[in-house]
Design an enzyme around this catalytic site. Sequence first.
Site, PDB file in Angstrom:
ATOM      1  N   LYS A  33       0.989  -1.105  -0.120  1.00 26.99           N
ATOM      2  CA  LYS A  33       0.021   0.099   0.023  1.00 26.99           C
ATOM      3  C   LYS A  33       0.760   1.194   0.102  1.00 26.99           C
ATOM      4  CE  LYS A  33      -0.850   1.150   4.579  1.00 26.99           C
ATOM      5  NZ  LYS A  33      -1.900   1.439   5.843  1.00 26.99           N
ATOM      6  N   SER A  91      -7.841   4.658 -14.910  1.00 24.87           N
ATOM      7  CA  SER A  91      -6.728   3.928 -14.226  1.00 24.87           C
ATOM      8  C   SER A  91      -6.286   4.878 -13.113  1.00 24.87           C
ATOM      9  CB  SER A  91      -5.530   3.844 -15.158  1.00 24.87           C
ATOM     10  OG  SER A  91      -5.155   5.060 -15.791  1.00 24.87           O
ATOM     11  N   THR A 123      -9.567   0.412  -9.312  1.00 26.71           N
ATOM     12  CA  THR A 123      -8.980   0.695 -10.615  1.00 26.71           C
ATOM     13  C   THR A 123      -7.901  -0.081 -10.973  1.00 26.71           C
ATOM     14  OG1 THR A 123      -8.530   2.648 -12.093  1.00 26.71           O
ATOM     15  CG2 THR A 123      -7.861   2.821 -10.046  1.00 26.71           C
ATOM     16  N   TYR A 124      -7.016   0.537 -11.742  1.00 28.95           N
ATOM     17  CA  TYR A 124      -5.659  -0.413 -12.041  1.00 28.95           C
ATOM     18  C   TYR A 124      -4.604   0.541 -11.998  1.00 28.95           C
ATOM     19  CZ  TYR A 124      -6.683   0.877 -16.884  1.00 28.95           C
ATOM     20  OH  TYR A 124      -6.866   1.341 -17.928  1.00 28.95           O
ATOM     21  N   GLY A 133     -10.026   8.952 -16.011  1.00 31.76           N
ATOM     22  CA  GLY A 133     -11.429   8.483 -16.372  1.00 31.76           C
ATOM     23  C   GLY A 133     -12.309   8.500 -15.415  1.00 31.76           C
ATOM     24  N   ALA A 134     -12.975   7.464 -15.141  1.00 26.36           N
ATOM     25  CA  ALA A 134     -14.340   7.650 -14.317  1.00 26.36           C
ATOM     26  C   ALA A 134     -13.726   7.885 -12.596  1.00 26.36           C
ATOM     27  CB  ALA A 134     -15.177   6.409 -14.081  1.00 26.36           C
ATOM     28  N   ALA A 135     -12.614   7.173 -12.461  1.00 30.91           N
ATOM     29  CA  ALA A 135     -12.008   7.523 -10.866  1.00 30.91           C
ATOM     30  C   ALA A 135     -12.128   8.997 -10.676  1.00 30.91           C
ATOM     31  CB  ALA A 135     -10.762   6.674 -10.985  1.00 30.91           C
TER      32      ALA A 135
END
Length: 129
Positions: free
Chosen positions: A9, A25, A57-58, A73-75
């Site tokens: 993390k 992403s 996400t990635y 993007g959406a994030a």
Amino acid sequence: MQIEMLKGKLHMAAVTQAELWYDGSCAIDEDLVELAGLREFEKIDIYNVSNGERFHTYVILAERGSGIISMNGAAARRVQVSDRIIIAAYAQMSESEADQFKPKLVYLDEKNRVERSTNTIPVQMAEPV
């Protein structure tokens, strides 16, 4: 039996960019990706400490040494620039593997500089009454 364990993390990272029209992403400074034991295109969970949002996400790579943490993007709709977030990745392993496993925990300051790195979290103590 397989169990899911925290693999690595980035704790209290600061969002540096939010790019709605970029490929969806999370772009992360390549140095930080390596320190936390993450991989390009790996699924990650994002926990937004600033607003309580939690989402998946990635990883994509951002310029090495840049300190970039960009939600794309959406994030990008789930964060504001300067929000503090936790980026976490998990791995499935057997219980015997988990007994030996040590996660890579990287603690960051408000400029995404490494404050410390460890593989343990101190036992949480009760607050004095």
